[in-house]
Scaffold this active site. Structure first.
Site: not given
Ligand code: NAD
Ligand code: TDX
Length: 342
Positions: A37, A207, A126-128, A151, A155, A153, A83, A190, A13
């Site tokens: 990275t 899946v 993020t929406d997460e 992840y 963010k 948590a 980052a 992803k 992004i």
């Protein structure tokens, strides 16, 4: 806002955001800090490398000496912090780097940016962080944070620090929270780039579970335009959500991809579910539309076709990012799930 420090600009992004800035604003100057990275690839910006408005600095956002020195000598008006360690499955295997970069790195960036007194600090979140939805409803900026993966948590912890610097120090922060991005230059761990790459090689598409989890897909350029709008028009202390109005079940999406590539549905392989797998994400974008004049512009069918064409047109890029360390990760993540084929 003339000079912007972007972190993580060699990632998916961040690189699209930097290209948008240089295309849209003739006077802008960008300093890009990236630790390179496994997910950071300078080739993502090869086309702008010689642009005199662009400068790259290799370094770690969690290294206070390096970051303080860079901010003290760069004279930037704004910081945009992209980052991060960004992949949920990797955070399940090892959460250490997520705490270090996403939380400690954010704290270092905040302190250094506050010390030199930038006009704006924008945290890309993020929406997460909102957790998961059931079949109905949407995340708004008022939804309480309830992260479910290491992840998300990390963010959410970063978002809390950013929020606290506004309330405690009156530091002019903005937080943006976006749904699942897709588009050119996305690392093939992803879902969308992984499945495009596997399908092109006639390999199985793993899946998770029954494939009924839902994600709200947004084209990366719509996200980049949203971050730009929040940076220039957003109100300090506020949060803005972005989404693509592109809800799809993973299985539906997988079938669309296979159809677009003219590959058989028999490549679908149902594998063990992700631990703690969030069921559904969906975003109410009313606030960003009302207050920033932003709306997603790329419809999913067009965006997916363009993305597939980009991956088809850049096989060397894909092969290079898939070589080396990524192979070890693929074996660890999918070895038990796909057996000998992984
Ligand atoms: P990415 O993994 O493609 O890129 C991350 C970049 O950060 C890489 O270039 C990497 O080298 C760099 N980086 C990692 N650790 C670093 C460190 N310690 N110091 C300096 N640089 C470091 O990620 P992305 O998908 O481009 O995501 C960018 C941001 O957007 C992240 O903060 C992520 O949480 C957020 N986000 C992503 C999505 C998505 O769908 N991908 C959605 C919403 C929000
Ligand atoms: O092999 C797979 N099989 C599968 O079924 C992979 C990699 C994923 N999935 C499923 C899990 C999710 O329901 O597909 C969906 C999307 O997975 P990811 O691409 O890993 O994205 P997600 O976990 O939803 O998180 C993404 O969106 C929010 C980004 O990676 C985050 O950085 C962002 O914050």
């Amino acid at each position: 806002m003339k000079k912007i420090l972007v972190t993580g600009g060699c990632g998916f992004i961040g690189s699209n955001f930097i290209r948008l800035q240089l295309d849209a604003y003739p006077d802008v100057e960008i300093v890009n800090v990236d630790a390179l990275t496994y997910a950071g690839n300078p080739e993502n910006l090869a086309d702008i490398d010689s642009d005199s408005r662009y400068r790259f600095e290799k370094g770690d956002i969690a290294d206070p000496d390096f970051i303080e020195d860079l901010l003290a000598t760069s004279n930037v008006d704004a910081v945009v912090n992209f980052a991060a360690e960004s992949h949920v499955d990797r955070s399940i295997l090892d959460s250490g780097p997520f705490v270090q970069t996403n939380i400690v790195g954010t704290q270092v960036m905040l302190d250094a940016a506050r010390k030199v007194g930038v006009e704006r600090y924008l945290q890309v979140s993020t929406d997460e962080v909102y957790g998961t939805l059931g079949k109905e409803g949407f995340f708004t900026e008022e939804t309480p944070l309830a992260p479910n993966s290491p992840y998300s948590a990390s963010k959410a912890a970063a978002d809390m620090l950013v929020r606290s610097y506004f309330h405690t120090h009156k530091f002019p922060v903005i937080i943006t929270r976006c749904s699942n991005n897709y588009g050119p230059y996305q690392f093939p761990e992803k879902l969308i780039p992984l499945f495009i790459s596997n399908a092109l090689n006639d390999q199985s598409l793993p899946v998770y579970g029954k494939g009924d989890n839902v994600r709200d897909w947004i084209h990366v350029m719509d996200h980049a335009r949203g971050v730009d709008a929040a940076l220039r028009k957003g109100v300090p202390g506020e949060v803005y959500n972005f989404g693509g109005h592109g809800e799809l079940q993973n299985l539906e999406l997988t079938k669309k991809l296979l159809d677009a590539l003219d590959k058989p549905h028999s490549l679908i392989k149902y594998v063990e579910d992700r631990a703690g797998h969030d069921f559904r994400y969906a975003i109410d974008t009313a606030k960003a539309e009302r207050e920033l004049g932003w709306a997603p512009q790329v419809d999913f069918e067009t965006g997916l076709r363009d993305t597939i064409d980009w991956y088809l047109g850049n096989p060397v890029w894909v092969e290079r990012v898939k070589s080396g360390a990524y192979r070890d990760y693929y074996e660890t993540q999918y070895g038990n799930r796909l057996g000998a084929e992984a």
